[in-house]
Design a protein around this motif. Structure first.
Motif, short mmCIF file in Angstrom:
data_model
loop_
_atom_site.label_atom_id
_atom_site.label_comp_id
_atom_site.label_asym_id
_atom_site.label_seq_id
_atom_site.Cartn_x
_atom_site.Cartn_y
_atom_site.Cartn_z
N ALA A 1 -14.15 -7.95 -1.70
CA ALA A 1 -14.31 -7.17 -2.94
C ALA A 1 -15.73 -7.28 -3.47
O ALA A 1 -16.25 -6.36 -4.10
CB ALA A 1 -13.31 -7.65 -3.98
N GLU A 2 -16.37 -8.43 -3.20
CA GLU A 2 -17.75 -8.61 -3.70
C GLU A 2 -18.77 -7.78 -2.92
O GLU A 2 -19.78 -7.37 -3.48
CB GLU A 2 -18.14 -10.09 -3.63
N VAL A 3 -18.53 -7.55 -1.64
CA VAL A 3 -19.59 -6.90 -0.84
C VAL A 3 -19.35 -5.42 -0.54
O VAL A 3 -20.30 -4.69 -0.27
CB VAL A 3 -19.86 -7.64 0.50
N ILE A 4 -18.10 -4.99 -0.57
CA ILE A 4 -17.84 -3.60 -0.16
C ILE A 4 -18.03 -2.67 -1.35
O ILE A 4 -17.47 -2.90 -2.42
CB ILE A 4 -16.40 -3.48 0.41
N LYS A 5 -18.85 -1.65 -1.14
CA LYS A 5 -19.16 -0.75 -2.27
C LYS A 5 -18.56 0.64 -2.09
O LYS A 5 -18.27 1.32 -3.07
CB LYS A 5 -20.69 -0.59 -2.41
N ASP A 6 -18.42 1.10 -0.85
CA ASP A 6 -18.04 2.51 -0.66
C ASP A 6 -16.54 2.72 -0.44
O ASP A 6 -16.09 3.86 -0.46
CB ASP A 6 -18.80 3.11 0.53
N SER A 7 -15.81 1.67 -0.12
CA SER A 7 -14.36 1.83 0.08
C SER A 7 -13.65 1.09 -1.05
O SER A 7 -14.17 0.09 -1.57
CB SER A 7 -13.91 1.21 1.41
N THR A 8 -12.45 1.55 -1.37
CA THR A 8 -11.61 0.82 -2.33
C THR A 8 -11.08 -0.43 -1.63
O THR A 8 -10.69 -0.37 -0.46
CB THR A 8 -10.43 1.72 -2.75
N GLY B 1 -10.99 -1.25 -7.09
CA GLY B 1 -9.98 -2.19 -6.59
C GLY B 1 -8.58 -1.62 -6.79
O GLY B 1 -8.32 -0.92 -7.76
N ARG B 2 -7.71 -1.93 -5.85
CA ARG B 2 -6.33 -1.43 -5.94
C ARG B 2 -5.36 -2.60 -5.77
O ARG B 2 -5.59 -3.51 -4.95
CB ARG B 2 -6.08 -0.42 -4.82
N VAL B 3 -4.27 -2.56 -6.53
CA VAL B 3 -3.16 -3.50 -6.30
C VAL B 3 -2.02 -2.69 -5.69
O VAL B 3 -1.65 -1.64 -6.20
CB VAL B 3 -2.71 -4.19 -7.60
N HIS B 4 -1.50 -3.22 -4.59
CA HIS B 4 -0.41 -2.56 -3.87
C HIS B 4 0.81 -3.47 -3.96
O HIS B 4 0.80 -4.58 -3.43
CB HIS B 4 -0.86 -2.38 -2.40
N THR B 5 1.83 -3.01 -4.67
CA THR B 5 3.01 -3.85 -4.84
C THR B 5 4.22 -3.18 -4.18
O THR B 5 4.28 -1.95 -4.08
CB THR B 5 3.25 -4.16 -6.33
N PHE B 6 5.15 -4.02 -3.72
CA PHE B 6 6.29 -3.44 -3.00
C PHE B 6 7.58 -4.20 -3.29
O PHE B 6 7.56 -5.40 -3.61
CB PHE B 6 6.04 -3.42 -1.49
N ILE B 7 8.69 -3.49 -3.17
CA ILE B 7 10.01 -4.15 -3.20
C ILE B 7 10.96 -3.30 -2.34
O ILE B 7 10.80 -2.07 -2.25
CB ILE B 7 10.54 -4.29 -4.65
N ALA B 8 11.90 -3.97 -1.70
CA ALA B 8 12.78 -3.26 -0.77
C ALA B 8 13.81 -2.40 -1.51
O ALA B 8 14.31 -2.78 -2.57
CB ALA B 8 13.49 -4.26 0.13
N THR B 9 14.12 -1.26 -0.92
CA THR B 9 15.04 -0.31 -1.57
C THR B 9 16.23 0.08 -0.69
O THR B 9 17.07 0.87 -1.11
CB THR B 9 14.28 0.98 -1.95
N SER B 10 16.29 -0.45 0.53
CA SER B 10 17.41 -0.06 1.39
C SER B 10 18.63 -0.92 1.03
O SER B 10 18.48 -2.08 0.61
CB SER B 10 17.05 -0.25 2.86
N PRO B 11 19.86 -0.38 1.22
CA PRO B 11 21.05 -1.18 0.90
C PRO B 11 21.03 -2.54 1.62
O PRO B 11 21.29 -3.58 1.01
CB PRO B 11 22.21 -0.30 1.40
N ILE B 12 20.68 -2.52 2.91
CA ILE B 12 20.74 -3.78 3.66
C ILE B 12 19.75 -4.81 3.10
O ILE B 12 20.06 -5.99 2.95
CB ILE B 12 20.54 -3.53 5.18
N HIS B 13 18.53 -4.37 2.75
CA HIS B 13 17.55 -5.32 2.19
C HIS B 13 17.95 -5.78 0.79
O HIS B 13 17.82 -6.96 0.46
CB HIS B 13 16.16 -4.67 2.14
N MET B 14 18.46 -4.83 -0.03
CA MET B 14 18.80 -5.23 -1.42
C MET B 14 19.96 -6.22 -1.41
O MET B 14 19.93 -7.23 -2.11
CB MET B 14 19.13 -3.98 -2.26
N GLN B 15 20.98 -5.93 -0.55
CA GLN B 15 22.15 -6.81 -0.55
C GLN B 15 21.89 -8.13 0.16
O GLN B 15 22.18 -9.19 -0.36
CB GLN B 15 23.32 -6.12 0.16
N MET B 16 21.33 -8.05 1.37
CA MET B 16 21.28 -9.24 2.22
C MET B 16 20.04 -10.09 1.98
O MET B 16 20.08 -11.29 2.17
CB MET B 16 21.32 -8.84 3.71
#
Ligand code: KIV
Ligand code: ZN
Length: 516
Positions: free
Chosen positions: A63-70, A95-110
């Motif tokens: 993050a300190e050195v890259i100027k042209d890409s996010t 800068g970008r924050v990428h957050t995730f959580i599972a949404t499929s029945p199998i992932h949510m339940q198990m």
């Protein structure tokens, strides 16, 4: 008709790093990040800040050195992860924050053991926390490829309302086929009421060999960001390959309503760098970046190409950065010629001292090898960068005897923290003898997981580029070395790996923890 921009999101250093044994040091990640910036990728996912202090430091340094890409960090949908990601990207111009959580029945339940409504609430909170650090927040429903479209619509509407600017539909287990994946995009974009307030992104895994095809189908159905990796590196069978997605869109501009900002001549140098650092060799018949991608074997094809190139070639090798082993420098070339060729290759050495050291190594190489090609120069500077000058182990000299009917024998002198040691050993071959000799000094207690040699250019005077992968109690590192003598290249690679494992640096093998 004006084309829309297709955002290229590179996750080589996050999902790619989840390939077994592909973990990278901070310095290696910085080299890759600089090369990705040269390639003009729009977003670099530099890692997963909460995975380890090492990952956090690497993201921050990038993050300190890259100027042209996010610059982006992944985070699970929990407050601690998001705060770590937010802090890591803080120095970035974008800068970008990428957050995730599972949404499929199998992932949510198990896996999560959460109710669907709890998942939605958690996703919304995650986006709100992330927005405290940046406006550029991406949300991914993990395992969207096996989620119920109705539920996906509810989650996506809620996260866009909470401020997610990009929604990334993930085929986490590579289960989809192109028509179904494209149709899912169409359905979601039609049914989510605030769909037009976010960029739609596709993230495909290659378990059925369909990651690129699925990504392109998503693009035809409105995706304007593709998540991909160099050489298709990634968890299990990998992710969609950046070079294939980019060249498909460019070569079939008659078909795709989008264009990318990618500087395609940087594709092959980037592929080579990633392959060299991770030890993942590119298969010769790999599209775009494989050694045979532009080689014509059949006489009929050769004849056609000589008469008119487009008879058998849909892309030009030079457009993706293949150079025809052009002799660029020799032993009479001066420091200025060397410096300007490196500049043309996009290699920046950060001090006069680094340039002088690289030039001295170039002169040594030119004494052994009369014709120096671009590929040699790239290997030379990579080799220079791979050698940590504060390194604990350092090779001073090596002699190997290999003779028919005799046992190969190696004698070497190396320093350990400046103290000289002489060692010798027999082996089943000269490389084995040299490694055994090193072990009599170092006693590293490592397992050799991979040993691979590639020639950098053609011909028997070519430099050999060696990758060694070592495992010490679960910590896995790659070492690299290049030389016209492959035994010396092997020893350099072995010592490079030992320095990473035992030179005081804390290494980790990151795994994306798949739970909140
Ligand atoms: O494959 C996946 O689901 C991921 C997410 C974290 C986007 O890599
Ligand atoms: Zn993934």
């Amino acid at each position: 008709m004006a084309k829309e921009q297709l955002i290229i999101f590179d996750t080589t250093m996050r999902d790619g790093e989840q390939s077994p044994g592909a973990s990278m040091t901070k310095e290696e990640k910085l080299r890759i990040a600089r090369q990705l910036e040269r390639l003009r990728v729009d977003v670099i996912e530099a890692g997963f800040a909460a995975a380890s202090p090492g990952d956090f430091d690497s993201i921050r340094a990038i993050a300190e050195v890259i100027k042209d890409s996010t610059v982006c960090s992944l985070s699970r949908a929990n407050e601690n992860d998001i705060r770590r990601a937010g802090e890591a990207i803080r120095p970035a111009v974008r800068g970008r924050v990428h957050t995730f959580i599972a949404t499929s029945p199998i992932h949510m339940q198990m896996k999560l053991r959460m109710q669907p409504d709890e998942v939605i609430a958690q996703a919304v909170k995650a986006v709100e926390w992330a927005r405290q650090y940046t406006d550029d927040v991406e949300f991914s429903p993990e395992d969207a490829g096996r989620s119920e479209p109705d539920f996906l619509c509810r989650v996506l509407e809620a996260v866009i309302k909470a401020g997610a600017r990009t929604v990334n539909i993930a085929d986490t287990v590579g289960y989809n086929i192109p028509q179904a994946w494209g149709a899912l995009f169409r359905t979601l974009r039609e049914r989510v009421p605030n769909a037009d307030q976010a960029v739609w992104s596709t993230h495909c895994h290659n378990d059925l060999g369909l990651a690129v095809a699925n990504s392109l189908s998503a693009v035809l159905n409105g995706a304007r960001q593709v998540e991909c990796t160099i050489n298709g590196l990634g968890e299990r069978a990998g992710n969609a390959s950046l070079e294939e997605v980019v060249m498909a869109v460019r070569t079939r501009k008659d078909f795709f309503p989008v264009e990318t900002r990618i500087d395609t001549v940087q594709i092959v140098p980037t592929s080579r760098l990633v392959s060299q650092i991770t030890g993942y060799v590119v298969q010769p018949n790999k599209a775009v970046v494989g050694a045979n991608a532009f080689a014509h074997e059949s006489g009929i094809h050769q004849d056609g190409v000589l008469k008119h190139r487009e008879t058998y070639e849909i892309m030009r090798a030079e457009d993706v950065g293949w150079t025809a082993n052009r002799m660029v420098l020799g032993k009479h070339s001066g420091r200025n010629a060397f410096k300007s060729r490196l500049k043309e290759l996009g290699v920046e050495l950060n001090s006069e001292e680094a340039l002088n050291t690289a030039f001295a190594r170039f002169k040594d190489l030119a004494d052994k090898k009369h014709e120096i090609f671009d590929e040699d120069l790239q290997a030379l500077v990579s080799d220079e960068a791979a050698a940590d000058h504060e390194e604990r182990f350092h090779l001073l000299s090596l002699r190997v005897c290999s003779e028919t009917g005799e046992t190969p024998h190696a004698v070497l002198v190396l320093t350990d923290n400046g103290v000289e040691h002489r060692a010798e050993a027999d082996g089943s071959g000269p490389v084995d003898a040299a490694f055994c000799a090193i072990e009599t000094v170092v006693a590293s207690q490592t397992d050799l997981l991979l040993y691979s040699v590639n020639n950098i250019t053609s011909g028997t005077d070519s430099q050999g580029e060696v990758t060694v992968r070592l495992n010490k109690a679960g910590r896995i590192v790659n070492g690299q070395g290049a030389d016209t003598d492959i035994v010396i290249a092997s020893v350099k690679a072995y010592i490079n790996a030992l320095n990473k494992l035992m030179g005081g640096e804390i290494r980790h093998h990151p795994q994306t923890p798949h739970a909140v």
